[in-house]
Design a protein around this motif. Structure first.
Motif, PDB file in Angstrom:
ATOM      1  N   THR A 231      29.154  91.518  28.708  1.00  0.00           N
ATOM      2  CA  THR A 231      29.307  92.462  27.596  1.00  0.00           C
ATOM      3  C   THR A 231      28.357  93.648  27.750  1.00  0.00           C
ATOM      4  O   THR A 231      28.731  94.808  27.517  1.00  0.00           O
ATOM      5  CB  THR A 231      29.050  91.749  26.261  1.00  0.00           C
ATOM      6  OG1 THR A 231      29.895  90.604  26.151  1.00  0.00           O
ATOM      7  CG2 THR A 231      29.322  92.681  25.089  1.00  0.00           C
ATOM      8  N   TYR A 232      27.131  93.356  28.137  1.00  0.00           N
ATOM      9  CA  TYR A 232      26.132  94.412  28.364  1.00  0.00           C
ATOM     10  C   TYR A 232      26.599  95.375  29.451  1.00  0.00           C
ATOM     11  O   TYR A 232      26.552  96.601  29.279  1.00  0.00           O
ATOM     12  CB  TYR A 232      24.823  93.747  28.761  1.00  0.00           C
ATOM     13  CG  TYR A 232      23.667  94.666  29.068  1.00  0.00           C
ATOM     14  CD1 TYR A 232      23.056  95.417  28.078  1.00  0.00           C
ATOM     15  CD2 TYR A 232      23.147  94.730  30.359  1.00  0.00           C
ATOM     16  CE1 TYR A 232      21.969  96.239  28.359  1.00  0.00           C
ATOM     17  CE2 TYR A 232      22.048  95.536  30.655  1.00  0.00           C
ATOM     18  CZ  TYR A 232      21.472  96.289  29.643  1.00  0.00           C
ATOM     19  OH  TYR A 232      20.400  97.083  29.930  1.00  0.00           O
ATOM     20  N   MET A 233      27.085  94.826  30.554  1.00  0.00           N
ATOM     21  CA  MET A 233      27.487  95.679  31.666  1.00  0.00           C
ATOM     22  C   MET A 233      28.789  96.430  31.399  1.00  0.00           C
ATOM     23  O   MET A 233      29.067  97.444  32.034  1.00  0.00           O
ATOM     24  CB  MET A 233      27.618  94.842  32.944  1.00  0.00           C
ATOM     25  CG  MET A 233      26.308  94.242  33.433  1.00  0.00           C
ATOM     26  SD  MET A 233      24.958  95.442  33.545  1.00  0.00           S
ATOM     27  CE  MET A 233      25.608  96.602  34.739  1.00  0.00           C
ATOM     28  N   GLN A 234      29.585  95.950  30.475  1.00  0.00           N
ATOM     29  CA  GLN A 234      30.818  96.659  30.117  1.00  0.00           C
ATOM     30  C   GLN A 234      30.540  97.938  29.340  1.00  0.00           C
ATOM     31  O   GLN A 234      31.294  98.902  29.445  1.00  0.00           O
ATOM     32  CB  GLN A 234      31.719  95.745  29.273  1.00  0.00           C
ATOM     33  CG  GLN A 234      32.400  94.641  30.056  1.00  0.00           C
ATOM     34  CD  GLN A 234      32.958  93.566  29.150  1.00  0.00           C
ATOM     35  OE1 GLN A 234      32.612  93.487  27.960  1.00  0.00           O
ATOM     36  NE2 GLN A 234      33.812  92.714  29.676  1.00  0.00           N
ATOM     37  N   HIS A 235      29.449  97.945  28.574  1.00  0.00           N
ATOM     38  CA  HIS A 235      29.272  99.033  27.605  1.00  0.00           C
ATOM     39  C   HIS A 235      27.944  99.761  27.671  1.00  0.00           C
ATOM     40  O   HIS A 235      27.717 100.702  26.898  1.00  0.00           O
ATOM     41  CB  HIS A 235      29.483  98.488  26.189  1.00  0.00           C
ATOM     42  CG  HIS A 235      30.834  97.906  25.979  1.00  0.00           C
ATOM     43  ND1 HIS A 235      31.987  98.669  25.974  1.00  0.00           N
ATOM     44  CD2 HIS A 235      31.242  96.613  25.805  1.00  0.00           C
ATOM     45  CE1 HIS A 235      33.032  97.884  25.788  1.00  0.00           C
ATOM     46  NE2 HIS A 235      32.610  96.643  25.688  1.00  0.00           N
ATOM     47  N   ASP A 259      34.503  99.497  34.234  1.00  0.00           N
ATOM     48  CA  ASP A 259      35.015  98.411  35.074  1.00  0.00           C
ATOM     49  C   ASP A 259      34.012  98.171  36.197  1.00  0.00           C
ATOM     50  O   ASP A 259      33.695  99.096  36.959  1.00  0.00           O
ATOM     51  CB  ASP A 259      36.387  98.768  35.657  1.00  0.00           C
ATOM     52  CG  ASP A 259      37.508  98.650  34.639  1.00  0.00           C
ATOM     53  OD1 ASP A 259      37.266  98.083  33.552  1.00  0.00           O
ATOM     54  OD2 ASP A 259      38.625  99.117  34.927  1.00  0.00           O
ATOM     55  N   ARG A 260      33.510  96.944  36.305  1.00  0.00           N
ATOM     56  CA  ARG A 260      32.478  96.601  37.288  1.00  0.00           C
ATOM     57  C   ARG A 260      33.029  95.657  38.351  1.00  0.00           C
ATOM     58  O   ARG A 260      34.060  95.010  38.160  1.00  0.00           O
ATOM     59  CB  ARG A 260      31.304  95.909  36.604  1.00  0.00           C
ATOM     60  CG  ARG A 260      30.696  96.657  35.444  1.00  0.00           C
ATOM     61  CD  ARG A 260      29.694  97.680  35.889  1.00  0.00           C
ATOM     62  NE  ARG A 260      28.951  98.233  34.760  1.00  0.00           N
ATOM     63  CZ  ARG A 260      28.124  99.244  34.854  1.00  0.00           C
ATOM     64  NH1 ARG A 260      27.885  99.819  36.013  1.00  0.00           N
ATOM     65  NH2 ARG A 260      27.484  99.702  33.788  1.00  0.00           N
ATOM     66  N   ILE A 272      37.806  89.816  33.280  1.00  0.00           N
ATOM     67  CA  ILE A 272      37.208  90.320  32.051  1.00  0.00           C
ATOM     68  C   ILE A 272      36.181  91.415  32.329  1.00  0.00           C
ATOM     69  O   ILE A 272      35.895  92.240  31.465  1.00  0.00           O
ATOM     70  CB  ILE A 272      36.554  89.169  31.260  1.00  0.00           C
ATOM     71  CG1 ILE A 272      36.143  89.617  29.855  1.00  0.00           C
ATOM     72  CG2 ILE A 272      35.349  88.598  32.019  1.00  0.00           C
ATOM     73  CD1 ILE A 272      37.301  89.993  28.963  1.00  0.00           C
ATOM     74  N   GLY A 273      35.635  91.448  33.542  1.00  0.00           N
ATOM     75  CA  GLY A 273      34.618  92.443  33.862  1.00  0.00           C
ATOM     76  C   GLY A 273      35.116  93.607  34.681  1.00  0.00           C
ATOM     77  O   GLY A 273      34.658  94.740  34.509  1.00  0.00           O
ATOM     78  N   ASP A 274      36.073  93.366  35.587  1.00  0.00           N
ATOM     79  CA  ASP A 274      36.499  94.437  36.501  1.00  0.00           C
ATOM     80  C   ASP A 274      37.726  95.189  36.017  1.00  0.00           C
ATOM     81  O   ASP A 274      38.083  96.226  36.586  1.00  0.00           O
ATOM     82  CB  ASP A 274      36.752  93.872  37.904  1.00  0.00           C
ATOM     83  CG  ASP A 274      37.935  92.926  37.960  1.00  0.00           C
ATOM     84  OD1 ASP A 274      38.000  92.009  37.116  1.00  0.00           O
ATOM     85  OD2 ASP A 274      38.794  93.080  38.855  1.00  0.00           O
ATOM     86  N   LYS A 307      34.393 103.547  36.539  1.00  0.00           N
ATOM     87  CA  LYS A 307      34.456 102.362  37.386  1.00  0.00           C
ATOM     88  C   LYS A 307      33.311 102.412  38.390  1.00  0.00           C
ATOM     89  O   LYS A 307      32.944 103.483  38.880  1.00  0.00           O
ATOM     90  CB  LYS A 307      35.794 102.322  38.138  1.00  0.00           C
ATOM     91  CG  LYS A 307      35.927 101.193  39.156  1.00  0.00           C
ATOM     92  CD  LYS A 307      37.279 101.271  39.850  1.00  0.00           C
ATOM     93  CE  LYS A 307      37.399 100.260  40.973  1.00  0.00           C
ATOM     94  NZ  LYS A 307      37.339  98.864  40.495  1.00  0.00           N
ATOM     95  N   SER A 308      32.731 101.255  38.657  1.00  0.00           N
ATOM     96  CA  SER A 308      31.700 101.148  39.682  1.00  0.00           C
ATOM     97  C   SER A 308      32.130 100.108  40.697  1.00  0.00           C
ATOM     98  O   SER A 308      32.477  98.979  40.335  1.00  0.00           O
ATOM     99  CB  SER A 308      30.363 100.748  39.066  1.00  0.00           C
ATOM    100  OG  SER A 308      29.401 100.508  40.078  1.00  0.00           O
TER     101      SER A 308
END
Length: 364
Positions: A231-235, A259-260, A272-274, A307-308
């Motif tokens: 959640t942290y890395m999404q936002h 998108d990670r 859920i993350g990418d 996106k990363s």
């Protein structure tokens, strides 16, 4: 700056089938996750060396995170076309991992409604430099929030700027998450959590504290760390904009998502993350259609799509160093670092900069 496209434009570009969940297909993913958990638990019971146990505990916790993702889709109505099926799956999957389903469903809906809003975001709400108080510094600059963030959130510490263990709780019927006419959903959610908790406690009493730590507590905290981390890395990222009331819109907020790259965990945890950007625009799309939907809207999103491709742990270090509070920028709030040696070191200014024309930040 405002996007030159609308949600309707984006929806028109996505094949209609992407909005049609298949109960059978969704159930197959859930059963697959549960089978992997069962096999991993069996393997855990067969080994004694710590260097074999730890990877298995991590894997079990990861798969509980995957189960949460499936339950999360049920909460959005993306597991099945049947509301009853979605509710049943949501209650069961969330109870297993000690989450009051209906309360979480509501708080998560609030997150979707106000994503990227400076004052009303539900999760990882930013602050000004003067509001970056000591407890917040300790939590975020040490990374401690990964371990305790999710339990704290359920208990009422929901947006990191205010703490209300009564009205903000996911467990209490007086919480603002439960409307007066749907208290039954609180009762059902809490009953499910208490039933599972009673089972876990009984197992711990019967088999001992080592068993409890190995089979219950360890996997729980792995899953909780996954949820908080993703959640942290999404936002949160130096490039992710935050908007105040004058600049925020529902679409701009939804696009304040990245998108990670989680490597092999992209598929294992149901993307859920990418593939999360499209989920924030259209949360009723099942995860098995998010890639197709993402590819369909990327040409329209252009530079609004973030996106990363770096492995997410590299991005995490960068975000942990670079995102402590926000300062006013050009039509948006900008994440800044409290470290003077950081590339995006803050100045402590609080006056808003008047919005001017210019391109949106480039995607990574």
């Amino acid at each position: 700056m405002t996007p030159d496209f609308t949600r309707a434009d984006l929806k028109a570009a996505i094949p209609a089938r992407c909005f049609q969940p298949s109960t059978a297909r969704s159930m197959a993913f859930l059963i697959f996750d549960l089978v992997l958990i069962a096999v991993a638990y069996w393997a855990l019971s067969q080994v004694s060396a710590w260097y074999l146990k730890l990877p298995l505990i991590f894997f079990i916790g990861t798969m509980f995170w995957a189960v949460f993702v499936i339950g999360h889709e049920a909460g959005h109505g993306a597991f099945s076309k049947s509301r009853a099926v979605n509710t049943a799956v949501g209650l069961i999957t969330h109870s297993i991992i000690l989450v009051p389903y209906r309360g979480w469903q509501r708080s998560h809906a609030m997150h979707h409604m106000k994503t990227g809003h400076f004052r009303e975001e539900e999760v990882f709400r930013p602050c000004r430099a003067e509001d970056d108080w000591l407890a917040r510094k300790v939590l975020f600059r040490s990374g401690l929030f990964l371990l305790i963030g999710w339990p704290m959130y359920k208990l009422g510490y929901r947006n990191l700027t205010t703490y209300d263990p009564v009205n903000g709780s996911h467990f209490l019927p007086v919480s603002d998450l439960y409307a007066s006419h749907v208290k039954w959903s609180w009762a059902a959610s809490l009953a499910g959590v208490l039933a599972c908790l009673a089972i876990y406690i009984a197992l711990g009493v019967i088999f001992g504290w080592v068993f409890a730590l190995t089979y219950i507590v360890g996997p729980y905290f792995v899953y909780a760390a996954w949820l908080t981390f993703v959640t942290y890395m999404q936002h949160v990222s130096p490039e992710v904009p935050v908007y105040d009331s004058d600049d925020w819109s529902s679409l701009k907020g939804a696009l304040a998502t990245v998108d990670r790259n989680y490597g092999p965990f992209n598929w294992l945890t149901h993307h859920i993350g990418d593939l999360h950007v499209v989920h924030h625009i259209f949360p009723t799309i099942p995860h098995y259609y998010t890639r197709e939907a993402t590819e369909a809207i990327k040409p329209i999103l252009g530079e609004w799509y973030m996106k990363s491709d770096r492995f997410v742990l590299m991005d995490f270090v960068r975000t942990l160093i670079g995102c402590h509070y926000v300062e006013p920028g050009d039509g948006q709030e900008v994440w800044k670092s409290a470290y003077p040696w950081a590339k995006n070191a803050g100045t402590g200014k609080t006056d808003k900069v008047k919005e001017t024309s210019g391109a949106h930040m480039p995607a990574e």
